[in-house]
Write an enzyme that holds these catalytic residues in place. Structure first.
Site, PDB file in Angstrom:
ATOM      1  N   GLY A   1     -17.199  -3.951  -0.033  1.00 15.38           N
ATOM      2  CA  GLY A   1     -17.138  -2.543   0.360  1.00 15.38           C
ATOM      3  C   GLY A   1     -16.745  -1.620  -0.770  1.00 15.38           C
ATOM      4  N   ALA A   2     -15.711  -1.996  -1.522  1.00 16.70           N
ATOM      5  CA  ALA A   2     -15.300  -1.163  -2.659  1.00 16.70           C
ATOM      6  C   ALA A   2     -16.370  -1.161  -3.732  1.00 16.70           C
ATOM      7  CB  ALA A   2     -13.974  -1.662  -3.224  1.00 16.70           C
TER       8      ALA A   2
ATOM      9  N   LYS B   1     -14.224  -3.630   5.230  1.00 12.76           N
ATOM     10  CA  LYS B   1     -15.008  -2.400   5.099  1.00 12.76           C
ATOM     11  C   LYS B   1     -16.453  -2.557   5.543  1.00 12.76           C
ATOM     12  CE  LYS B   1     -12.231  -0.365   1.402  1.00 12.76           C
ATOM     13  NZ  LYS B   1     -12.243   0.232   0.049  1.00 12.76           N
TER      14      LYS B   1
ATOM     15  N   SER C   1       0.820  -1.218   0.000  1.00 11.88           N
ATOM     16  CA  SER C   1       0.000   0.000   0.000  1.00 11.88           C
ATOM     17  C   SER C   1       0.854   1.269   0.000  1.00 11.88           C
ATOM     18  CB  SER C   1      -0.917   0.021   1.227  1.00 11.88           C
ATOM     19  OG  SER C   1      -1.610   1.247   1.318  1.00 11.88           O
ATOM     20  N   LEU C   2       0.446   2.237  -0.817  1.00 11.58           N
ATOM     21  CA  LEU C   2       1.125   3.532  -0.863  1.00 11.58           C
ATOM     22  C   LEU C   2       0.450   4.570   0.021  1.00 11.58           C
ATOM     23  CD1 LEU C   2       1.927   3.816  -4.677  1.00 11.58           C
ATOM     24  CD2 LEU C   2       3.365   2.927  -2.830  1.00 11.58           C
TER      25      LEU C   2
ATOM     26  N   TYR D   1      -4.510  -0.391  -7.459  1.00 13.96           N
ATOM     27  CA  TYR D   1      -3.454   0.541  -7.884  1.00 13.96           C
ATOM     28  C   TYR D   1      -2.056   0.013  -7.611  1.00 13.96           C
ATOM     29  CZ  TYR D   1      -2.743   1.968  -3.006  1.00 13.96           C
ATOM     30  OH  TYR D   1      -2.466   1.969  -1.670  1.00 13.96           O
TER      31      TYR D   1
ATOM     32  N   GLY E   1     -17.738  -7.177  -8.300  1.00  7.64           N
ATOM     33  CA  GLY E   1     -17.516  -7.049  -6.866  1.00  7.64           C
ATOM     34  C   GLY E   1     -18.626  -6.309  -6.157  1.00  7.64           C
ATOM     35  N   ALA E   2     -19.178  -6.944  -5.126  1.00  5.89           N
ATOM     36  CA  ALA E   2     -20.256  -6.330  -4.344  1.00  5.89           C
ATOM     37  C   ALA E   2     -19.842  -6.106  -2.902  1.00  5.89           C
ATOM     38  CB  ALA E   2     -21.504  -7.224  -4.397  1.00  5.89           C
TER      39      ALA E   2
ATOM     40  N   ASP F   1     -14.514   6.508  -0.322  1.00  6.11           N
ATOM     41  CA  ASP F   1     -14.248   5.760  -1.555  1.00  6.11           C
ATOM     42  C   ASP F   1     -15.149   6.201  -2.706  1.00  6.11           C
ATOM     43  OD1 ASP F   1     -12.133   4.133  -0.775  1.00  6.11           O
ATOM     44  OD2 ASP F   1     -13.428   2.539  -0.039  1.00  6.11           O
TER      45      ASP F   1
END
Length: 303
Positions: free
Chosen positions: A154-155, A91, A35-36, A247, A151-152, A127
């Protein structure tokens, strides 16, 4: 608070006024080593004259299950944390362990930022607005009427809300958990009058993509710990635009395959920057420079 070092061991030497408040922030999730977000927070805080230390709390490294998120959130204030970012797979699991949700977080049923305020843990969702802003900046002219969302979780919930807010009127949510996909589409129909939202199994992707305007991947597929693309490259069509919330790597296999056949693409960098900037402001009260954060992200994402 611990000294000003990041998880990679690099020493941070921000210039900050004596006695100025410093901050401790954490990220809870699985497989978050690449993670950045920590670097973005620490660097921007330093630019603003404040010391901020950002710690990864990787469930995989600690040997913890996703259900441990509740205890981690409850314990964090005792260790001096001012706030937390929450990522996959926590999430939605974090919701019962918070004292309050903002309207956006409550509507989406997902939280990516927790702020500790007067002994209360308040859940936010940055988000959805981050994806909406990234889409508007990166693909401003693409048609958005009919979109397939992978995808269902959190994101996915955040991206779905952003798409419907940005003009999508026919959204199909694909998830291996059909009940979860149907629950999300039911919630969307309740929030967006007249919208056509439906759930579909992965086996339907080929047919769905043949008539869709765009495809968005909001699953972990493509991340360093989940490198396989979420759909086979041969299922893509040149007329599609393709977006990915992943990312790291910035150019996922999904995006690389889409680019090879001429699709317009959007990587996850914009969403990462915008959600980080909003989270930084919520937790610290500092007002970040979005352009500066984007430039820093671009520099480190190439490494």
């Amino acid at each position: 608070m611990r000294g000003p070092t990041s998880d990679d061991g690099a020493v941070r030497t921000p210039a900050h006024p004596p006695g100025a408040p410093s901050f401790l922030v954490g990220l809870i999730g699985s497989g978050i080593g690449p993670s950045l977000t920590p670097a973005m927070h620490e660097t921007e805080a330093a630019e603003l004259g404040r010391r901020l230390v950002y710690r990864r709390i990787d469930l995989d490294t600690w040997g913890l299950s996703a259900s441990s998120v509740g205890e981690l959130v409850r314990s964090a204030p005792r260790y001096g944390f001012d706030g937390l970012n929450i990522t996959h797979p926590c999430k939605q699991l974090v919701l019962p362990h918070l004292d309050e949700l903002t309207p956006d977080a409550a509507a989406l049923g997902a939280v990516n930022t927790v702020v500790f305020d007067g002994g209360r843990a308040v859940g936010h969702n940055t988000d959805w607005s981050a994806f909406a802003r990234s889409l508007e900046r990166g693909l401003p002219t693409v048609p958005r009427e009919q979109v397939v969302l992978l995808g269902a979780g959190g994101a996915g919930a955040a991206v779905a809300h952003a798409l419907m807010t940005s003009g999508t009127r026919d959204l199909t949510v694909v998830d291996t958990d059909r009940d979860r996909a149907e629950g999300l589409t039911r919630d969307l129909r309740g929030r967006f009058a007249g919208a056509r939202c439906s759930a579909a199994p992965p086996s339907a992707v080929d047919t769905l993509l043949s008539r869709a305007d765009g495809l968005v991947n909001a699953t972990p597929a493509g991340m360093a710990h989940h490198p396989a693309p979420p759909v086979a490259p041969e299922l893509l069509r040149p007329h599609l635009w393709v977006a990915d919330v992943v990312y790291r790597p910035l150019r996922t296999e999904l995006l690389a395959g889409a680019e090879r056949i001429g699709c317009a693409t959007l990587d996850g960098g914009g969403m990462a920057v915008f959600q980080a900037a909003q989270a930084l402001e919520l937790i610290t009260g500092l007002v970040p420079d979005h352009g500066r954060m984007a430039a820093h992200f671009a520099a480190v994402a190439r490494d």
